[in-house]
Motif scaffolding. Structure first.
Motif, PDB file in Angstrom:
ATOM      1  N   VAL B 207       0.841  -1.202   0.000  1.00  0.00           N
ATOM      2  CA  VAL B 207       0.000   0.000   0.000  1.00  0.00           C
ATOM      3  C   VAL B 207       0.876   1.251   0.000  1.00  0.00           C
ATOM      4  O   VAL B 207       0.618   2.202  -0.745  1.00  0.00           O
ATOM      5  CB  VAL B 207      -0.941   0.014   1.227  1.00  0.00           C
ATOM      6  N   SER B 208       1.930   1.238   0.794  1.00  0.00           N
ATOM      7  CA  SER B 208       2.786   2.416   0.899  1.00  0.00           C
ATOM      8  C   SER B 208       3.512   2.687  -0.415  1.00  0.00           C
ATOM      9  O   SER B 208       3.713   3.833  -0.805  1.00  0.00           O
ATOM     10  CB  SER B 208       3.792   2.215   2.042  1.00  0.00           C
ATOM     11  N   ASN B 212      -3.149   4.296  -3.248  1.00  0.00           N
ATOM     12  CA  ASN B 212      -4.476   3.785  -3.553  1.00  0.00           C
ATOM     13  C   ASN B 212      -4.926   2.724  -2.550  1.00  0.00           C
ATOM     14  O   ASN B 212      -4.692   2.884  -1.360  1.00  0.00           O
ATOM     15  CB  ASN B 212      -4.505   3.244  -4.990  1.00  0.00           C
ATOM     16  N   MET B 213      -5.520   1.639  -3.026  1.00  0.00           N
ATOM     17  CA  MET B 213      -6.015   0.614  -2.105  1.00  0.00           C
ATOM     18  C   MET B 213      -5.638  -0.763  -2.606  1.00  0.00           C
ATOM     19  O   MET B 213      -5.377  -0.950  -3.788  1.00  0.00           O
ATOM     20  CB  MET B 213      -7.545   0.664  -2.025  1.00  0.00           C
ATOM     21  N   ILE B 214      -5.646  -1.707  -1.706  1.00  0.00           N
ATOM     22  CA  ILE B 214      -5.528  -3.100  -2.127  1.00  0.00           C
ATOM     23  C   ILE B 214      -6.551  -3.956  -1.386  1.00  0.00           C
ATOM     24  O   ILE B 214      -6.915  -3.681  -0.244  1.00  0.00           O
ATOM     25  CB  ILE B 214      -4.126  -3.710  -1.920  1.00  0.00           C
ATOM     26  N   LYS B 215      -7.015  -4.952  -2.115  1.00  0.00           N
ATOM     27  CA  LYS B 215      -7.831  -5.996  -1.520  1.00  0.00           C
ATOM     28  C   LYS B 215      -6.888  -7.154  -1.302  1.00  0.00           C
ATOM     29  O   LYS B 215      -6.044  -7.434  -2.145  1.00  0.00           O
ATOM     30  CB  LYS B 215      -8.902  -6.440  -2.540  1.00  0.00           C
ATOM     31  N   PHE B 216      -7.001  -7.843  -0.196  1.00  0.00           N
ATOM     32  CA  PHE B 216      -6.153  -9.017  -0.032  1.00  0.00           C
ATOM     33  C   PHE B 216      -6.941 -10.140   0.618  1.00  0.00           C
ATOM     34  O   PHE B 216      -7.816  -9.927   1.445  1.00  0.00           O
ATOM     35  CB  PHE B 216      -4.866  -8.704   0.734  1.00  0.00           C
ATOM     36  N   THR B 222      -4.567  -7.622  -4.463  1.00  0.00           N
ATOM     37  CA  THR B 222      -5.072  -7.047  -5.710  1.00  0.00           C
ATOM     38  C   THR B 222      -5.151  -5.536  -5.530  1.00  0.00           C
ATOM     39  O   THR B 222      -5.820  -5.059  -4.614  1.00  0.00           O
ATOM     40  CB  THR B 222      -6.504  -7.558  -6.016  1.00  0.00           C
ATOM     41  N   ARG B 223      -4.465  -4.803  -6.402  1.00  0.00           N
ATOM     42  CA  ARG B 223      -4.536  -3.341  -6.298  1.00  0.00           C
ATOM     43  C   ARG B 223      -5.851  -2.866  -6.888  1.00  0.00           C
ATOM     44  O   ARG B 223      -6.261  -3.320  -7.952  1.00  0.00           O
ATOM     45  CB  ARG B 223      -3.354  -2.710  -7.044  1.00  0.00           C
ATOM     46  N   ILE B 224      -6.521  -1.961  -6.193  1.00  0.00           N
ATOM     47  CA  ILE B 224      -7.764  -1.408  -6.728  1.00  0.00           C
ATOM     48  C   ILE B 224      -7.694   0.112  -6.721  1.00  0.00           C
ATOM     49  O   ILE B 224      -6.950   0.715  -5.952  1.00  0.00           O
ATOM     50  CB  ILE B 224      -9.018  -1.896  -5.952  1.00  0.00           C
ATOM     51  N   GLU B 274     -18.068  -5.629  -0.637  1.00  0.00           N
ATOM     52  CA  GLU B 274     -19.052  -4.594  -0.942  1.00  0.00           C
ATOM     53  C   GLU B 274     -18.400  -3.211  -0.829  1.00  0.00           C
ATOM     54  O   GLU B 274     -18.610  -2.336  -1.685  1.00  0.00           O
ATOM     55  CB  GLU B 274     -20.230  -4.708   0.024  1.00  0.00           C
ATOM     56  N   LEU B 275     -17.601  -3.037   0.209  1.00  0.00           N
ATOM     57  CA  LEU B 275     -16.913  -1.766   0.405  1.00  0.00           C
ATOM     58  C   LEU B 275     -15.987  -1.455  -0.770  1.00  0.00           C
ATOM     59  O   LEU B 275     -15.983  -0.335  -1.307  1.00  0.00           O
ATOM     60  CB  LEU B 275     -16.124  -1.846   1.726  1.00  0.00           C
ATOM     61  N   ALA B 276     -15.234  -2.462  -1.203  1.00  0.00           N
ATOM     62  CA  ALA B 276     -14.332  -2.261  -2.340  1.00  0.00           C
ATOM     63  C   ALA B 276     -15.121  -1.921  -3.604  1.00  0.00           C
ATOM     64  O   ALA B 276     -14.729  -1.042  -4.389  1.00  0.00           O
ATOM     65  CB  ALA B 276     -13.481  -3.513  -2.561  1.00  0.00           C
ATOM     66  N   ALA B 277     -16.266  -2.586  -3.788  1.00  0.00           N
ATOM     67  CA  ALA B 277     -17.088  -2.340  -4.985  1.00  0.00           C
ATOM     68  C   ALA B 277     -17.618  -0.906  -4.977  1.00  0.00           C
ATOM     69  O   ALA B 277     -17.626  -0.236  -6.022  1.00  0.00           O
ATOM     70  CB  ALA B 277     -18.240  -3.346  -5.032  1.00  0.00           C
TER      71      ALA B 277
END
Lengths: 385, 385
Positions: B207-208, B212-216, B222-224, B274-277
């Motif tokens: 992340v650093s 942005n964000m990542i889902k793991f 996975t970078r999102i 859901e939050l990521a979506a």
């Protein structure tokens, strides 16, 4: 002669709200009772009235028997042994009998309770004069099943007269009905509950009638037997809540987040079943009781987290949790949430000093505290002369 | 010449703890940075030392270059473009270089941070003299990824020298590496994190590095890309916590109540997805942003309930929730729980006056408040002369 009946209130140990969405819930009787006393005038009394004295709310109502006969002409076609629903016509007649009385408008459930009284009394016992006195250890409208306890105790007292041949008139202690008679009490009480609540689940009157605990899921009630003593501190936050609105808010959240909420309800289902299994498991030594209590406390804490997840907790509930947590006691809301009552498990080995401290602190927040044994007796009657 | 690099901290938006049991979690960069400045002595300086100045903790350390050469003879066989793990032998050598310094024993993670510094510096840049200054907007050891941000910024600054041909030396603004160069930074930073944490997840440094964000989930990152501005109030309760003990307590609870906990983890998984979506869904008008924020707030509240269900909340976290709730703001813990940091969503349309009030009230409880933009930039470098 006086017939007295008492019927216990109830708590939801696990599964409130989730039960609406198909999860299992567990309800239990508490050893706080509503008492109904029936006394019939002797011929010398010359009192041809049906009198109802609701002691806790300081309300004394009366109806001349002639007026009841006139308003409810079909009464004598009813049978005490065949519980029936109040027809719309009878309901209207009863409502006008109630409206004539001076019942404070601030308490609409009080008026519907009086309607239920008139329906149960006249249906089971006809249009005879009597003096009925009601007292209760249960706070009204706080989710502890006070209305069901009232309907059950009233039905029990009334049916004791027709069923009394099977009970011992000379014994002045509390006596228990046979299961088939309890079934009749339960059915009548359910009819009374319908007048008060419109569409009751039947859980409250069933727990109040039979005592002990019940598991319920998708409308199916299963009576279960506890195998351990269990004590709860019940804290009434006195924060009024709108049960229908809370139920609706959970349904709305379920529509918005269906996948997450489905898992939340599954988790609650697992908690209810585990809790019931622990409570039913065979009694063992003291250590085992402590272990069981620890597990139950953990399950309560988990259920509370899930209720928070459903959005039905409240600052007042949180305050109770914080106070109890200082003493490492597990707490969850019971019933609708949004205020109402909160349960704190009191382990067997907890010292009375700690209990006193917790209660003092909670009462200083303006809450009302009651200690209750869980899963005890159902409806009982006694006679005196 | 001075090379400066900055790298952001991170928060866990959803899924902490549950991720250990197979659920999806979402982490995001925050616009609070750790800055690393590298400056090389000119020949006239005649300073043959590697100097490290940790400004926030007021620590100035230095090692003669000759000593580094002696202690770490294998240095020159390493390649900046091929990140490698610190061998046990090298680790021991580095540890004794660190032990010679006067680092306060109260902060053992500080010593391991200095070890990571020596490993990364000497591996990427060899045994050359330099002055390294570190400042940070991130509180240390509070779960905001301060150690990863340090490793990333340091690796970025060091690699900027070898990669600098691709960046614009004459531009004094923040510049971004190519993806392949960021990959190298990320790998080196991960090696640094291993020295500090033993078995890091790789989430913080990823992340650093990329922002942005990542889902793991199950070790897969996975970078999102966020598609909405998002601001959080981060409250540092300053309550120290033992992450390992908290993780173990959740595992123990999972063993005791496997069925319920499995559903709890499923619920968290659904919430993370859901939050990521929501965050990834296309930007739209203002109303849509408000709706998205409401949903995100609700998901945070739900996740917090589930964390309570796992038993990792804390009175201090609850205090933050209560204060925020007065202003109808949604709050959840972030990271390990049991204290640490807490997130409160600050909706776009929330007035600054309310934010000031919330912060004043939280600070009066002894907490530290920071406002952070969520899902922003990753590691960047700049040059100055």
């Amino acid at each position: 002669m006086e017939v007295r009946a008492r019927a216990p209130g109830k708590i939801i140990l696990a599964g409130e709200h989730a039960v609406v969405h198909g999860s299992t819930a567990v309800a239990a009787a508490i050893d706080l009772y509503t008492y109904v006393s029936l006394r019939f005038p002797t011929p010398t009394d010359n009192d041809n009235q049906l009198r109802l004295h609701l002691k806790d709310v300081g309300l004394e109502l009366s109806w001349p028997v002639g007026k009841l006969k006139e308003a409810l002409p079909k009464l004598n076609s009813l049978s005490a042994s065949a519980p029936s629903s109040c027809s719309l016509e009878t309901f209207k007649a009863i409502t006008s009998l109630v409206d004539e009385q001076n019942i404070p408008e601030t308490n609409s459930s009080l008026a519907s309770g009086v309607s239920a009284f008139l329906w149960l009394y006249t249906s089971i016992h006809g249009d005879k004069a009597a003096k009925v006195v009601v007292t209760s250890e249960l706070p009204l409208g706080s989710g502890l099943g006070s209305s069901a306890a009232f309907c059950v105790a009233l039905s029990g007292a009334l049916l004791a007269l027709s069923e009394s041949g099977k009970l011992d008139f000379t014994d002045q202690g509390w006596q228990i009905f046979s299961d088939s008679d309890l079934e009749l009490v339960n059915k009548w009480a359910f009819e009374g509950e319908k007048i008060i609540h419109g569409k009751p689940s039947g859980i409250d009157n069933t727990v109040s009638t039979y005592g002990n605990m019940i598991k319920f899921r998708s409308g199916q009630l299963t009576r279960i037997k506890t195998n351990m003593p269990l004590k709860m501190l019940i804290t009434n936050t006195k924060v009024g809540r709108n049960t229908k609105a809370l139920v609706a808010s959970v349904s709305e959240r379920t529509l918005r987040h269906s996948s997450a909420m489905a898992s939340v309800f599954n988790a609650v289902d697992a908690i209810s079943n585990e809790l019931a299994a622990i409570i039913q498991s065979p009694a063992s030594d003291d250590l085992a009781v402590t272990e069981k209590e620890e597990k139950l406390g953990e399950l309560m804490e988990m259920n509370q987290g899930l209720l928070l997840c459903m959005g039905v907790s409240h600052l007042s509930i949180d305050t109770v949790i914080r106070v109890a947590l200082k003493y490492k006691l597990s707490t969850k809301l019971t019933g609708a949430g949004g205020g109402g009552c909160v349960l704190t498990l009191l382990p067997t080995l907890l010292s009375g000093t700690v209990v006193d401290k917790v209660i003092a602190e909670l009462e200083s927040c303006g809450f009302q505290c009651m200690i209750a044994g869980i899963g005890g007796r159902g409806m009982e009657v006694s006679y005196s002369y």
